[in-house]
Design a protein around this motif. Structure first.
Motif, PDB file in Angstrom:
ATOM      1  N   ASP A 157      13.284  82.094  35.294  1.00  0.00           N
ATOM      2  CA  ASP A 157      13.783  80.854  34.705  1.00  0.00           C
ATOM      3  C   ASP A 157      12.820  79.737  35.122  1.00  0.00           C
ATOM      4  OD1 ASP A 157      15.048  78.543  33.908  1.00  0.00           O
ATOM      5  OD2 ASP A 157      16.879  78.903  35.058  1.00  0.00           O
ATOM      6  N   VAL A 158      11.993  79.299  34.191  1.00  0.00           N
ATOM      7  CA  VAL A 158      10.974  78.303  34.531  1.00  0.00           C
ATOM      8  C   VAL A 158      11.438  76.878  34.280  1.00  0.00           C
ATOM      9  CG1 VAL A 158       9.031  79.891  34.244  1.00  0.00           C
ATOM     10  CG2 VAL A 158       9.803  78.523  32.293  1.00  0.00           C
ATOM     11  N   SER A 159      12.719  76.695  33.971  1.00  0.00           N
ATOM     12  CA  SER A 159      13.211  75.337  33.744  1.00  0.00           C
ATOM     13  C   SER A 159      13.019  74.465  34.986  1.00  0.00           C
ATOM     14  CB  SER A 159      14.667  75.347  33.311  1.00  0.00           C
ATOM     15  OG  SER A 159      15.493  75.853  34.332  1.00  0.00           O
ATOM     16  N   LYS A 160      12.989  75.075  36.167  1.00  0.00           N
ATOM     17  CA  LYS A 160      12.779  74.310  37.401  1.00  0.00           C
ATOM     18  C   LYS A 160      11.399  73.667  37.444  1.00  0.00           C
ATOM     19  CE  LYS A 160      11.356  78.425  39.906  1.00  0.00           C
ATOM     20  NZ  LYS A 160      11.789  79.452  40.831  1.00  0.00           N
ATOM     21  N   TYR A 161      10.466  74.171  36.657  1.00  0.00           N
ATOM     22  CA  TYR A 161       9.113  73.603  36.611  1.00  0.00           C
ATOM     23  C   TYR A 161       9.022  72.406  35.669  1.00  0.00           C
ATOM     24  CZ  TYR A 161       7.804  77.920  38.979  1.00  0.00           C
ATOM     25  OH  TYR A 161       7.711  78.954  39.871  1.00  0.00           O
ATOM     26  N   ILE A 162      10.056  72.173  34.894  1.00  0.00           N
ATOM     27  CA  ILE A 162      10.102  71.026  33.987  1.00  0.00           C
ATOM     28  C   ILE A 162      10.968  69.988  34.687  1.00  0.00           C
ATOM     29  CG2 ILE A 162      10.741  70.236  31.678  1.00  0.00           C
ATOM     30  CD1 ILE A 162      10.333  73.235  30.823  1.00  0.00           C
ATOM     31  N   ASP A 163      10.306  69.091  35.399  1.00  0.00           N
ATOM     32  CA  ASP A 163      11.015  68.247  36.358  1.00  0.00           C
ATOM     33  C   ASP A 163      11.337  66.837  35.863  1.00  0.00           C
ATOM     34  OD1 ASP A 163       8.450  67.303  36.368  1.00  0.00           O
ATOM     35  OD2 ASP A 163       8.185  67.376  38.532  1.00  0.00           O
ATOM     36  N   ILE A 164      11.301  66.617  34.560  1.00  0.00           N
ATOM     37  CA  ILE A 164      11.717  65.317  34.036  1.00  0.00           C
ATOM     38  C   ILE A 164      13.063  65.497  33.337  1.00  0.00           C
ATOM     39  CG2 ILE A 164       9.403  64.347  33.809  1.00  0.00           C
ATOM     40  CD1 ILE A 164       9.521  65.005  30.825  1.00  0.00           C
ATOM     41  N   ASP A 165      13.886  64.463  33.411  1.00  0.00           N
ATOM     42  CA  ASP A 165      15.211  64.551  32.800  1.00  0.00           C
ATOM     43  C   ASP A 165      15.135  64.633  31.285  1.00  0.00           C
ATOM     44  OD1 ASP A 165      16.559  64.501  35.239  1.00  0.00           O
ATOM     45  OD2 ASP A 165      16.576  62.312  35.277  1.00  0.00           O
ATOM     46  N   ASP A 166      14.366  63.742  30.676  1.00  0.00           N
ATOM     47  CA  ASP A 166      14.233  63.722  29.224  1.00  0.00           C
ATOM     48  C   ASP A 166      13.001  64.530  28.848  1.00  0.00           C
ATOM     49  OD1 ASP A 166      14.184  63.248  26.533  1.00  0.00           O
ATOM     50  OD2 ASP A 166      13.854  61.093  26.691  1.00  0.00           O
ATOM     51  N   ASP A 167      13.226  65.763  28.394  1.00  0.00           N
ATOM     52  CA  ASP A 167      12.103  66.658  28.096  1.00  0.00           C
ATOM     53  C   ASP A 167      11.720  66.664  26.615  1.00  0.00           C
ATOM     54  OD1 ASP A 167      14.341  68.003  27.134  1.00  0.00           O
ATOM     55  OD2 ASP A 167      13.637  69.965  27.780  1.00  0.00           O
ATOM     56  N   MET A 168      12.201  65.670  25.872  1.00  0.00           N
ATOM     57  CA  MET A 168      11.882  65.565  24.449  1.00  0.00           C
ATOM     58  C   MET A 168      10.565  64.803  24.265  1.00  0.00           C
ATOM     59  SD  MET A 168      14.367  67.183  23.049  1.00  0.00           S
ATOM     60  CE  MET A 168      14.370  66.775  21.316  1.00  0.00           C
ATOM     61  N   PHE A 169       9.916  65.048  23.136  1.00  0.00           N
ATOM     62  CA  PHE A 169       8.659  64.373  22.814  1.00  0.00           C
ATOM     63  C   PHE A 169       8.907  62.885  22.606  1.00  0.00           C
ATOM     64  CE2 PHE A 169       5.670  62.828  19.555  1.00  0.00           C
ATOM     65  CZ  PHE A 169       4.492  63.022  20.250  1.00  0.00           C
ATOM     66  N   ASP A 170       7.987  62.063  23.077  1.00  0.00           N
ATOM     67  CA  ASP A 170       8.054  60.616  22.889  1.00  0.00           C
ATOM     68  C   ASP A 170       6.666  60.145  22.465  1.00  0.00           C
ATOM     69  OD1 ASP A 170       8.177  57.845  23.067  1.00  0.00           O
ATOM     70  OD2 ASP A 170       9.465  57.876  24.835  1.00  0.00           O
ATOM     71  N   SER A 171       6.537  59.721  21.216  1.00  0.00           N
ATOM     72  CA  SER A 171       5.225  59.341  20.680  1.00  0.00           C
ATOM     73  C   SER A 171       4.613  58.149  21.415  1.00  0.00           C
ATOM     74  CB  SER A 171       5.316  59.057  19.185  1.00  0.00           C
ATOM     75  OG  SER A 171       6.194  57.981  18.945  1.00  0.00           O
ATOM     76  N   ASP A 172       5.434  57.361  22.114  1.00  0.00           N
ATOM     77  CA  ASP A 172       4.894  56.240  22.892  1.00  0.00           C
ATOM     78  C   ASP A 172       4.022  56.712  24.041  1.00  0.00           C
ATOM     79  OD1 ASP A 172       6.180  54.403  21.275  1.00  0.00           O
ATOM     80  OD2 ASP A 172       7.897  54.165  22.626  1.00  0.00           O
ATOM     81  N   PHE A 173       4.209  57.949  24.472  1.00  0.00           N
ATOM     82  CA  PHE A 173       3.448  58.490  25.592  1.00  0.00           C
ATOM     83  C   PHE A 173       2.446  59.551  25.152  1.00  0.00           C
ATOM     84  CE2 PHE A 173       7.387  56.903  27.447  1.00  0.00           C
ATOM     85  CZ  PHE A 173       6.874  56.070  28.438  1.00  0.00           C
ATOM     86  N   CYS A 174       2.101  59.563  23.863  1.00  0.00           N
ATOM     87  CA  CYS A 174       1.153  60.535  23.331  1.00  0.00           C
ATOM     88  C   CYS A 174       0.005  59.801  22.651  1.00  0.00           C
ATOM     89  CB  CYS A 174       1.840  61.461  22.327  1.00  0.00           C
ATOM     90  SG  CYS A 174       0.740  62.716  21.647  1.00  0.00           S
ATOM     91  N   ASN A 175      -1.192  59.959  23.197  1.00  0.00           N
ATOM     92  CA  ASN A 175      -2.376  59.317  22.626  1.00  0.00           C
ATOM     93  C   ASN A 175      -3.145  60.239  21.687  1.00  0.00           C
ATOM     94  OD1 ASN A 175      -1.849  57.005  24.167  1.00  0.00           O
ATOM     95  ND2 ASN A 175      -2.974  57.848  25.905  1.00  0.00           N
ATOM     96  N   HIS A 176      -2.749  61.497  21.577  1.00  0.00           N
ATOM     97  CA  HIS A 176      -3.500  62.473  20.792  1.00  0.00           C
ATOM     98  C   HIS A 176      -2.672  63.089  19.659  1.00  0.00           C
ATOM     99  CE1 HIS A 176      -5.490  62.702  24.869  1.00  0.00           C
ATOM    100  NE2 HIS A 176      -6.449  62.277  24.085  1.00  0.00           N
ATOM    101  N   GLU A 177      -1.600  62.430  19.272  1.00  0.00           N
ATOM    102  CA  GLU A 177      -0.692  63.011  18.280  1.00  0.00           C
ATOM    103  C   GLU A 177      -1.400  63.332  16.964  1.00  0.00           C
ATOM    104  OE1 GLU A 177       3.705  62.170  16.316  1.00  0.00           O
ATOM    105  OE2 GLU A 177       2.811  60.675  17.633  1.00  0.00           O
TER     106      GLU A 177
END
Length: 124
Positions: free
Chosen positions: A95-115
């Motif tokens: 179960d690798v969910s423990k490696y995803i350590d942010i609460d909101d794991d959805m995509f946010d285009s505000d934090f993507c410079n290469h979309e």
């Protein structure tokens, strides 16, 4: 050994958190989620072998990182130092969910410079 090439950073929170790579040998896509490393000057990354459709669903906010990991069979931890290929450790059915350590794991285009470049690659 895979020859991973960065296609773009999906989520950048002052440092890349989630990125998309392509293996130049097999042309497979890997979603990478950066991890904290206990060793100095060593990077640790969770690698998930993903399909184009999973990446597209992520970009469309249909699924998050935790859902993606449930849909993939090939999961690795990638340990490397700058300028080196590093080592892959297969985590199997862990179960690798423990490696995803942010609460909101959805995509946010505000934090993507290469979309745009990522979408261009996906539509090729």
């Amino acid at each position: 050994m895979m020859q991973l090439k960065l296609l773009g950073v999906l989520q950048d929170y002052d440092s890349p958190y989630a990125s998309l790579y392509r293996d130049d040998n097999s042309q497979k896509l890997y979603l990478a989620v950066e991890q904290d490393s206990d060793k100095p000057k060593e990077f640790c990354t969770l690698l998930l072998h993903v399909s184009k459709i999973l990446v597209e669903y992520y970009l469309q906010n249909k699924i998050g990182l935790r859902e993606i990991y449930k849909d993939v069979k090939n999961k690795y931890l990638w340990f490397r130092k700058k300028g080196q290929n590093g080592t892959l450790v297969d985590v199997g059915n862990e179960d690798v969910s423990k490696y995803i350590d942010i609460d909101d794991d959805m995509f946010d285009s505000d934090f993507c410079n290469h979309e745009a470049s990522i979408k261009y690659y996906l539509n090729k």
